[in-house]
Design a protein around this motif. Structure first.
Motif, PDB file in Angstrom:
ATOM      1  N   ALA A 169       0.876  -1.349  -0.062  1.00 56.52           N
ATOM      2  CA  ALA A 169      -0.051   0.091   0.287  1.00 56.52           C
ATOM      3  C   ALA A 169       0.711   1.069  -0.077  1.00 56.52           C
ATOM      4  CB  ALA A 169      -0.850   0.022   1.261  1.00 56.52           C
ATOM      5  N   CYS A 177      -5.808   2.386  -2.002  1.00 56.96           N
ATOM      6  CA  CYS A 177      -5.774   1.073  -0.362  1.00 56.96           C
ATOM      7  C   CYS A 177      -6.818   0.230  -1.055  1.00 56.96           C
ATOM      8  CB  CYS A 177      -5.723   2.010   0.551  1.00 56.96           C
ATOM      9  SG  CYS A 177      -3.803   2.312   0.573  1.00 56.96           S
ATOM     10  N   GLU A 199       2.799  -4.239   6.505  1.00 62.06           N
ATOM     11  CA  GLU A 199       1.924  -2.799   5.655  1.00 62.06           C
ATOM     12  C   GLU A 199       2.597  -1.759   7.574  1.00 62.06           C
ATOM     13  OE1 GLU A 199       1.275  -0.276   4.492  1.00 62.06           O
ATOM     14  OE2 GLU A 199       1.061  -1.928   3.031  1.00 62.06           O
ATOM     15  N   ASN A 201       0.682   0.894   6.904  1.00 60.45           N
ATOM     16  CA  ASN A 201      -1.023   1.323   7.189  1.00 60.45           C
ATOM     17  C   ASN A 201      -1.709   0.421   8.058  1.00 60.45           C
ATOM     18  OD1 ASN A 201      -3.594   1.971   6.105  1.00 60.45           O
ATOM     19  ND2 ASN A 201      -2.599   3.067   4.197  1.00 60.45           N
ATOM     20  N   VAL A 204      -5.288  -0.527   6.690  1.00 56.85           N
ATOM     21  CA  VAL A 204      -4.890  -1.975   5.470  1.00 56.85           C
ATOM     22  C   VAL A 204      -4.952  -3.576   6.544  1.00 56.85           C
ATOM     23  CG1 VAL A 204      -4.032  -3.236   3.817  1.00 56.85           C
ATOM     24  CG2 VAL A 204      -4.478  -0.525   3.933  1.00 56.85           C
TER      25      VAL A 204
END
Length: 251
Positions: A169, A177, A199, A201, A204
């Motif tokens: 992402a 996303c 990740e 994020n 996510v």
């Protein structure tokens, strides 16, 4: 891969030392086919090093990696791909002089498919992902977000039992996303493989993972469901500091 065939990727007591700097200090984790496992932690926690070990780019000393009970710790990255472990990279590493379709076809050829079968598989994967950027577009002309998506598609073209995705992402906007999250959630359902997701994020991670493993300083800090992990005081401390470990704090 046969979707009904369950497989297991195990890493036990993984140590990696770079000239006296301990990148990993005894990490143990398991990824099953059908799972989406998030691997998270602060910068420098050892996440990419762990993926490098699992995909054959780095050898553990000591520690071992097994696929369905078979020790694969000493295999090269190419051999790891052949036993069912595929990965994407923080930098997409596409063949920029080739087209989108050709990048996926090469992956299929690499696992012994005929040109015709590899081409059909490549088109099927791109269609499944909802890619509308043009199969014949040269990869050097792709926007950054499409590079990330094609990198995932190429990993899937290796027909893996386990897909290891390193910060897919990164650089994506909110809409991109959301599309990525839908794709990742559906990978185990469609391809039957397990997914490990590195990740930063957290939207996510929390939105797609059924389990999360947390690293900090090269060691395992916590593992559990998203709900368990985001309430773990050790995890909150690693991400937010001592003053932010109240009960209602979230990552």
């Amino acid at each position: 891969m046969n979707k009904s065939q369950k497989k297991t990727l195990e890493a036990n007591d993984i140590h990696v030392d770079f000239g006296g700097i301990k990148a990993l200090g005894g990490v143990t984790l398991t990824l099953n086919s059908g799972d989406v496992l998030g691997l998270i932690g602060p910068n420098g926690a050892g996440k990419t090093t762990m993926v490098n070990v699992l995909s054959g780019f780095q050898k553990p000393k000591p520690g071992w990696v097994k696929v369905d009970g078979e020790d694969v710790s000493t295999l090269s990255a190419r051999k790891m791909a052949q036993v069912g472990i595929a990965r994407s990279f923080q930098a997409a590493r596409l063949f920029r002089g080739l087209t989108v379709l050709q990048n996926l076809v090469i992956a299929g050829l690499g696992i012994g498919m005929s040109s015709k079968a590899a081409t059909k598989q490549a088109r099927d994967i791109l269609d499944w992902m909802g890619y509308r950027g043009g199969h014949d577009r040269q990869c050097s002309a792709l926007p950054y977000s499409d590079e990330r998506r094609i990198s995932i598609a190429r990993a899937l073209a290796l027909q893996p039992s386990f897909a290891l995705l390193d910060e897919p992402a990164s650089g994506m906007n909110e809409e991109e996303c959301e599309h990525l999250m839908e794709t990742i959630v559906n990978i185990p359902k469609h391809f039957g493989c397990g997914v490990m997701l590195i990740e930063h994020n957290m939207q996510v991670i929390m939105g797609v993972c059924n389990r999360i493993h947390v690293l900090d300083g090269g060691k395992s800090l916590a593992e559990g469901t998203p709900e368990e992990v985001k309430k773990d005081p050790n995890v909150l401390r690693a991400y937010l500091g001592e003053k932010n470990t109240r009960d209602d704090a979230v990552i």
